[in-house]
Write an enzyme that holds these catalytic residues in place. Structure first.
Site, short mmCIF file in Angstrom:
data_model
loop_
_atom_site.label_atom_id
_atom_site.label_comp_id
_atom_site.label_asym_id
_atom_site.label_seq_id
_atom_site.Cartn_x
_atom_site.Cartn_y
_atom_site.Cartn_z
N LYS A 68 0.85 -1.19 0.00
CA LYS A 68 0.00 0.00 0.00
C LYS A 68 0.89 1.24 0.00
CE LYS A 68 -3.96 1.95 2.59
NZ LYS A 68 -4.87 1.72 3.72
N SER A 101 -9.78 1.60 2.61
CA SER A 101 -8.88 2.36 1.76
C SER A 101 -7.80 1.53 1.09
CB SER A 101 -8.20 3.45 2.60
OG SER A 101 -7.37 2.87 3.60
N SER A 116 -10.12 -0.60 6.85
CA SER A 116 -9.47 -0.40 5.55
C SER A 116 -8.73 -1.61 5.00
CB SER A 116 -8.49 0.78 5.63
OG SER A 116 -9.20 1.99 5.53
#
Lengths: 486, 478
Positions: A76, A151, A175
Site C-alpha cells: 500500500k 482504503s 481499511s
C-alpha cells in the site's frame, strides 16, 4: 504461475522449481497489462523490483532463503520504501520520494521478499471505496463498474486479480477487512501494536494498524510472520516474543465458542450477505464450533465515536503537510498564511479536507468535552463490551460489510452512507482488537461476501486457525473473478 | 494610591541531555543550520517520537529538589498551531497532567527568606528558528533546536515586584545548574523567562488583569521589563483606563514592552493527548534512584556550612551560590584544616573578585583550592601578612614559581619580619624621624599612632609583622 497461492509459490521457490526473477517478471507483466483496467498500482518500478528478485535468487542459491525470499508482495502506498515514490494517494505527496524504509518494508526486505509495486488507496487512507485517491479509483476485478472497497483497495484488487500473491494494507476503521470482503480475499488487522507504525503515514495514530491481504488464511499467517514485531521507534509497538502465526492452523474447531452479537444481525445487513454469513455459521457448527448469542450494547455508537476520534487525530497528523519542507507547494502565494492555505487547498482532496474540518472542530475550545472527551469515554465502553464478551466466547462473528461491492459513484455524494459501510469493522480498532475478513460466499449479483471475525487481544493465531479450518472445508477463497483465474 | 506589583514567572530551562527529547539528534549549540535535524525533527511522513528518558530523569531531579510531587503518570499532549519553525504543526508538551506538581523555592529578600510556591513543571520540546536575515525576501528555517528538551517551570503569582522576581530567577537559575539539569547559558537561550505581571492596590487580595512578557533572556531585562510594565499598568489605571490581558514583548533598546497579541486573538491550540506516546509512568523505584543520586542541595549545604564551619548566614549563602563555588570552598577549608573563616573570607573576597574579573567559574580557577590553602597557612603561621598575601595571590594566579606560594614568598623576599630586634630598630628610626607625630600622640591624638604604624610598615616594605609593630610602638611610646 499467478494462480498459485503465496504458500505454494514459497514452496516452489524454496525447491528452486521456479526462480524469483521469472515469477516477478510474470507478475510485473500482469500488473502492467491490467493496470489500465484496474488502476490497482500507483507506482511500478521495474528496475528496483527486478533487482530485488535477482538478489532473492542469489540468496536462495546460497541456501539462505527465508519463508518469503523471492516472493513478490505489493505494498500500500502508505508505507515509505527508500527510493520509492510514496504518495499516500494524494496530490500533496505526488512527487515525494521516501528517504527511508518503514518498519514493514524493512521486515519484507530482510526476509528477501520483492517489492512488486505501490498500490492505490484512498487519499491518506480516508475512504471506503478507493474513490478519494488523487490517482483515480481502483476497480473491483469482480465487476469493474464497482468499487473494491477502501482504503486498501489497490492492494485488495491486486490480490483478487491474481497480480500479487499477497499485499500489505493498513486498517483504521476497516481499511483492510472491508476491501478484502468486497474483493473476495482474506485480510487481517492485527491487535494494535503488533506491527510497528514507523514509516507508515499516519491517519489516526491510535487506530492505524498494518496487516496482510492474501487469498488464504495460511498466506495471511505467512505475511504476518514477517510484518509483526517489536520496534523501539514506535512507542505504541508492543514488546512480545515473536510468534509463528501458523502454529494453530491445523487445530480442530471442536469446542470453539463463537459469539454472534445481536447488534450485528439486524436490518442493517443486506439479505444476500446475511444468507452467506448464515451458511458460514452452519459450516462452522458442522466443524464443531458452538454458537453463542451475545450482546455488545455500545457498538451501535462505533460510527459516531470513530468519526470524532479519527478525524481529530488526522487533523493534527496532517498538519505537517504545509508546503514548507516537502510535498506540494502552491505555485503562487502571498504571505506565509497564504502559502499554507493555497498549498493545502490544492494538495488535499475533498474527503481529506472534510475530515480535517471535523477533527479541528471537535478539538476546538468549547467542543472538546462534548465531542472528543465523550468519544473517548464511549470508546472505553466499547472495549469493555468486548472484554465482557470474551469472557464467554473465543471469537466474535458477523458480516464484514453490510452489502456487497457497490457501484462507483453510488455513495460519493453521501459521506454518511459511505461511512456506514464500515459499521461492522469500526468497533475492533476502537477496542484495539485483532479482526479479519474471510470470503464466505457470494451475493445475488455474484459478488463476494466477507465473514468478519474478531478475536481477543493477541489472538491472531486463533482467528487464522478458524479461517484456515473453514477454508479447508470450503472453496470460496479459491474462486477467482472471471477472466483473472486462468 | 499605593500599588502592589504581583509577578508569576514561567521559565524554560533547556535540559542538558546529549540528544533531543524525541529523536537521537544532537542538542549541541552552534552547529551549521539543519545539520542536527533528523527525519523525526523534520517531521517527515511516517516518523514517530520516542521519549528520551534522560530528559524525564532531569525533570524528576528538579521535582525532588523543590519538594514537589512526581506524578506517577503524566501525559504528553499536542499543542496545535502552524508555524514554519514547528515542523509537525504541533508541539509535544505536557498539558493537563505534568510530571512535576507543586513544590517551592526559597529566595532571599531584604526582608529575609521567602518561600515561592511552584505550580508545576512540565516537559516539552523546543521549536526551531526562523532566520529573517540574509535571505532576500524569503525566510530561512533552522531546525537544529527543534525537539530540544525543555522543562517549563511555572511559579505561583507569589512574587512582589521586580527585585523579588529577579531573586527568584537567580535562585532558580542557580538550582538548575546545581542539580546538573541545565547549563543555564542565557545567551544561548538555555534559560529564559516569561513574566506575568499585574498590579493591585496594596491590601487587596484579588489579582489584577495580567500581561505576559515573553522571552526575557537576562536578569537585567527581566527586572527592567517588569518595572516598565508595572509602571505602564499603574499609569493606565490611574488615568482611568483598564489593563487588557495581553502577551507583550520587551524591547531592550527602547526599554519598553509592546503588545504582541491580545487574549481575543489568542490561538486555540486544540490540545489533546498525543496518541503516539503512551502515558509516562514513573515508579517509586525510579524516583528513589534519582533521589539517591541527588547532590546535597543549596539550602542543606548552607545550613551545614553554618553549623560545620561556623559561618554567618550571609557568608554561607554566598558560598553556596553555585555548586562549584561550594566545592571550591570546602576543598580549601579541608586542605587548610583549621580556621575555615579565613578560607571563607578569601574565597568570597580575592578569589571571587579575580574570577569575576576574568569571567570564569571556580572550576576554571588557575589557583587550585590546595594552593590557596597553603597560601592561607602562611598568613596563619605569621610568615606573611594578609596584605602581602594578596600580592602572592596575584603571583599564584599568574602561575609564578610553578604555583608554589612558598617559592614565591622566598623568591620575592616577602617573608614577614618578626624579629623583635629588627622591628625595634625600624620603630626607633621612625620615631626619630617623626617627632611631630610623637608629640601629637602624646597630646591625645590617637590617629597619630596609626600614622606611625603606617610609617613603620612602609619602612619595612610591608614585611613587618603588624601586630608586633603595634606592640613595640605602644611600649616605646608608653
Amino acid at each position: 504461475m499467478h494462480r498459485h497461492t503465496l504458500a505454494e509459490l514459497a514452496r516452489l521457490l524454496a525447491a528452486r522449481q521456479i526462480s524469483s526473477l521469472e515469477l516477478t517478471r510474470h507478475l510485473l507483466e500482469r500488473a502492467r497489462s491490467l493496470n489500465p483496467r484496474l488502476n490497482a498500482f500507483i507506482t511500478l518500478d521495474e528496475d528496483k523490483t527486478l533487482a530485488q528478485a535477482s538478489a532473492a535468487d542469489a540468496r536462495l542459491a546460497r541456501g539462505e532463503g527465508a519463508a518469503l525470499t523471492g516472493i513478490p508482495v505489493a505494498h500500500k502506498d502508505i508505507f515509505l520504501a527508500d527510493g520509492w515514490r510514496t504518495t499516500c494517494g494524494s496530490h500533496m505527496l505526488e512527487n515525494f520520494v521516501a528517504p527511508y524504509d518503514s518498519f514493514v518494508i524493512e521486515r519484507f526486505n530482510d526476509a528477501g521478499a520483492v517489492n512488486l509495486g505501490k498500490t492505490n488507496m484512498d487519499e491518506f487512507a480516508m475512504g471506503s471505496s478507493n474513490e478519494t485517491s488523487y490517482f483515480g479509483p481502483v476497480r473491483n476485478p469482480w465487476d469493474e463498474a464497482r468499487v473494491p472497497g477502501g482504503s486498501s483497495g489497490g492492494s485488495a484488487a491486486a490480490v483478487a486479480a491474481r497480480v500479487s500473491p499477497g499485499a500489505t494494507g493498513t486498517d483504521t476503521g476497516g481499511s483492510i477487512r472491508q476491501p478484502a470482503a468486497l474483493t473476495g480475499i482474506c485480510g487481517l488487522k492485527p491487535t494494535y501494536g503488533v506491527c510497528s507504525r514507523w514509516g507508515m503515514i499516519a491517519f489516526a495514530s491510535s487506530l492505524d494498524q498494518a496487516g496482510p491481504l492474501a487469498r488464504s488464511a495460511e498466506d495471511c499467517a505467512l505475511l504476518l510472520n514477517v510484518m509483526a514485531g517489536h520496534d523501539a521507534r514506535d512507542s505504541t509497538s508492543v514488546a512480545r516474543p515473536p510468534e509463528d502465526y501458523r502454529r494453530e492452523l491445523a487445530k480442530p474447531l471442536a469446542g470453539l465458542r463463537v459469539g454472534l452479537p445481536k447488534e450485528y444481525f439486524g436490518d442493517g445487513v443486506a439479505a444476500d450477505v446475511a444468507r452467506a454469513v448464515q451458511g458460514a455459521i452452519e459450516e462452522l457448527q458442522h466443524l464443531g464450533a458452538h454458537m453463542v448469542e451475545i450482546s455488545l450494547p455500545n457498538v451501535k455508537l462505533s460510527v459516531p465515536v470513530y468519526y470524532v476520534i479519527a478525524p481529530a487525530e488526522a487533523s493534527s497528523n496532517l498538519s505537517r503537510f504545509d508546503g514548507v519542507r516537502y510535498g506540494h507547494r502552491a505555485g503562487d502565494y502571498g504571505d506565509l498564511n497564504d502559502l499554507y492555505c493555497q498549498s493545502r487547498a490544492e494538495g488535499f482532496g475533498a474527503e481529506v479536507k472534510r475530515r480535517i474540518l471535523i477533527g479541528t472542530y471537535v478539538l476546538s475550545h468549547g467542543y472538546y468535552d462534548a465531542y472528543y472527551l465523550q468519544a473517548l469515554k464511549v470508546r472505553r465502553l466499547i472495549a469493555d463490551d468486548h472484554a465482557r464478551a470474551f469472557g464467554e466466547v473465543d471469537v466474535i462473528l458477523g458480516a464484514t460489510a453490510p452489502s456487497t461491492a457497490f457501484r462507483l459513484g453510488d455513495k460519493t455524494d453521501d459521506p454518511v452512507q459511505m461511512y456506514l459501510n464500515d459499521i461492522f469493522t469500526i468497533a475492533a480498532p476502537l477496542a484495539g482488537l485483532p479482526a479479519m475478513s474471510v470470503p464466505c460466499g457470494f451475493g445475488d449479483t455474484g459478488l463476494p461476501v466477507g465473514l468478519h471475525l474478531v478475536g481477543n487481544y493477541f489472538e491472531e493465531a486463533r482467528l487464522l486457525n478458524l479461517a484456515h479450518q473453514y477454508q479447508l472445508a470450503t472453496d470460496w477463497h479459491r474462486r477467482a473473478p472471471k477472466g483473472f483465474g486462468d | 494610591m499605593n500599588w502592589e506589583i504581583v509577578v508569576g514567572i514561567e521559565t524554560h530551562a533547556q535540559l542538558s541531555t546529549q540528544s533531543k527529547i524525541f529523536s537521537g539528534s544532537s542538542t549541541a549549540f552552534g552547529a551549521a543550520p539543519n545539520s542536527q535535524a533528523s527525519a523525526i525533527d523534520l517531521a517527515l511522513p511516517g516518523v514517530l517520537p520516542t521519549l528520551n528518558r534522560g530528559a524525564v530523569e532531569r525533570a524528576i531531579r528538579f521535582g525532588l529538589a523543590v519538594g514537589a510531587v512526581i506524578s506517577p503518570r503524566s501525559v504528553f499532549a499536542r499543542k496545535n498551531y502552524f508555524y514554519p519553525d514547528l515542523p509537525k504543526g504541533y508541539q509535544i508538551s505536557q498539558y493537563e497532567l505534568p510530571i512535576v506538581v507543586g513544590g517551592a523555592l526559597a529566595i532571599v529578600t531584604p526582608e529575609g527568606e521567602k518561600s515561592i510556591r511552584l505550580t508545576r513543571a512540565h516537559l516539552e520540546e523546543d521549536a526551531g528558528k526562523s532566520l529573517h536575515e540574509d535571505f532576500h525576501g524569503s525566510s530561512g528555517i533552522d531546525l537544529n533546536r527543534a525537539g530540544t528538551p525543555l522543562l517549563e517551570i511555572v511559579s505561583e503569582p507569589d512574587l512582589r515586584g521586580a527585585a523579588e522576581a529577579v531573586a527568584y530567577a537567580r535562585t532558580l537559575h542557580a538550582l538548575v545548574r546545581w542539580i546538573g539539569i541545565c547549563d543555564g547559558n542565557m545567551q544561548e537561550g538555555s534559560f529564559r523567562c516569561d513574566a506575568n505581571v499585574s498590579v493591585r492596590p496594596r491590601g487587596s487580595d484579588t489579582l489584577g488583569t495580567r500581561c505576559e512578557i515573553k522571552n526575557l533572556n537576562s536578569f537585567r531585562f527581566l527586572e527592567k521589563a517588569i518595572e516598565y510594565e508595572a509602571r505602564r499598568q499603574i499609569e493606565l489605571i490611574e488615568d482611568g483606563g483598564k489593563v487588557v490581558q495581553q502577551t507583550r514583548l520587551y524591547d531592550p533598546d527602547q526599554g519598553e514592552t509592546r503588545a504582541m497579541r491580545s487574549k481575543e486573538d489568542a490561538h486555540d491550540y486544540r490540545y489533546f493527548p498525543d496518541p503516539d506516546l503512551p502515558p509516562l509512568v514513573v515508579d517509586e523505584a525510579w524516583i528513589e534512584r534519582v533521589r539517591g543520586e541527588l547532590p546535597e542541595l543549596p539550602e542543606a549545604k548552607k545550613a551545614r556550612f553554618m553549623r560545620q564551619y561556623g559561618l554567618a548566614a550571609y557568608d554561607a549563602h554566598s558560598l553556596t551560590a553555585s555548586r562549584e563555588m561550594a566545592d571550591y570552598y570546602e576543598a580549601t577549608a579541608a586542605a587548610l584544616g583549621h580556621d575555615p573563616k579565613i578560607a571563607a573570607n578569601w574565597v568570597m573576597g580575592e578569589l571571587s573578585a579575580a574570577l569575576n574579573r576574568h569571567e570564569i567559574g571556580p572550576e576554571a580557577s588557575p589557583i587550585a583550592p590546595e594552593q590557596l590553602a597553603s597560601l592561607l597557612a602562611r598568613i596563619l603561621d605569621g610568615t606573611i601578612s594578609g596584605k602581602i598575601a594578596k600580592d602572592v595571590f596575584e603571583a599564584l594566579w599568574a602561575g609564578e614559581c610553578g604555583g608554589n606560594s612558598d617559592a614565591i614568598i622566598a623568591a620575592r623576599g616577602l617573608k614577614q619580619i618578626s624579629d623583635t630586634g629588627a622591628i625595634e630598630a625600624l620603630v626607633d628610626a621612625v620615631l626619630a624621624a617623626n617627632p611631630r607625630s610623637v608629640d601629637e600622640f602624646r597630646a591625645g591624638k590617637d590617629k597619630a599612632f596609626n600614622a606611625l604604624v603606617g610609617q613603620v610598615m612602609k619602612a619595612s616594605r610591608g614585611q613587618a609583622n603588624p601586630a608586633q609593630v603595634n606592640e613595640v610602638l605602644k611600649k616605646k611610646l608608653g
